[in-house]
Design an enzyme around this catalytic site. Structure first.
Site, PDB file in Angstrom:
ATOM      1  CB  CYS A   1       0.331   1.666   3.672  1.00 39.66           C
ATOM      2  SG  CYS A   1      -1.285   1.399   3.702  1.00 39.66           S
TER       3      CYS A   1
ATOM      4  CB  CYS B   1      -1.384   0.126   1.302  1.00 41.99           C
ATOM      5  SG  CYS B   1      -1.764   1.523   1.631  1.00 41.99           S
TER       6      CYS B   1
END
Length: 109
Positions: free
Chosen positions: A37, A34
């Site tokens: 993230c 991600c």
């Protein structure tokens, strides 16, 4: 839990570390693949140091810990859940600026 550093939580220790924890605990639901993230990871590391003794920051890898992710209805990552004395009090979905996350932290201290 140790303060000033980020702790890893899993399906197996989530209740012990977060639900039974005291004070304000931020749980970052994330995954290796991600991009957003990875963008907020350094922000959370900075907050862990800046707010040492006031908050605990925990990370939960959603790919490795599907039970906790399902339990809290995590559909998008990153998602940060705020728990105060074991009760969920806030949720942030998506990458946010450090100032926005810090404002939310201050609201719940």
């Amino acid at each position: 839990m140790a303060s000033g550093k980020i702790v890893e939580v899993t399906d197996h220790n989530f209740d012990e570390q977060v639900i039974k924890g005291t004070g304000l605990i931020l749980v970052d639901f994330w995954a290796e693949w991600c991009g957003p993230c990875r963008m907020i990871a350094p922000i959370l590391e900075e907050l862990a140091v800046e707010c040492e003794g006031q908050i605990t920051i925990a990370k939960l890898n959603v790919d490795e810990n599907r039970q906790a992710s399902a339990r809290f209805g995590i559909r998008s990552i990153p998602t940060i859940l705020f728990f105060k004395d074991g009760v969920q009090v806030e949720q942030i979905v998506g990458a946010m600026a450090k100032s926005a996350i810090k404002t939310k932290v201050q609201q719940h201290l």
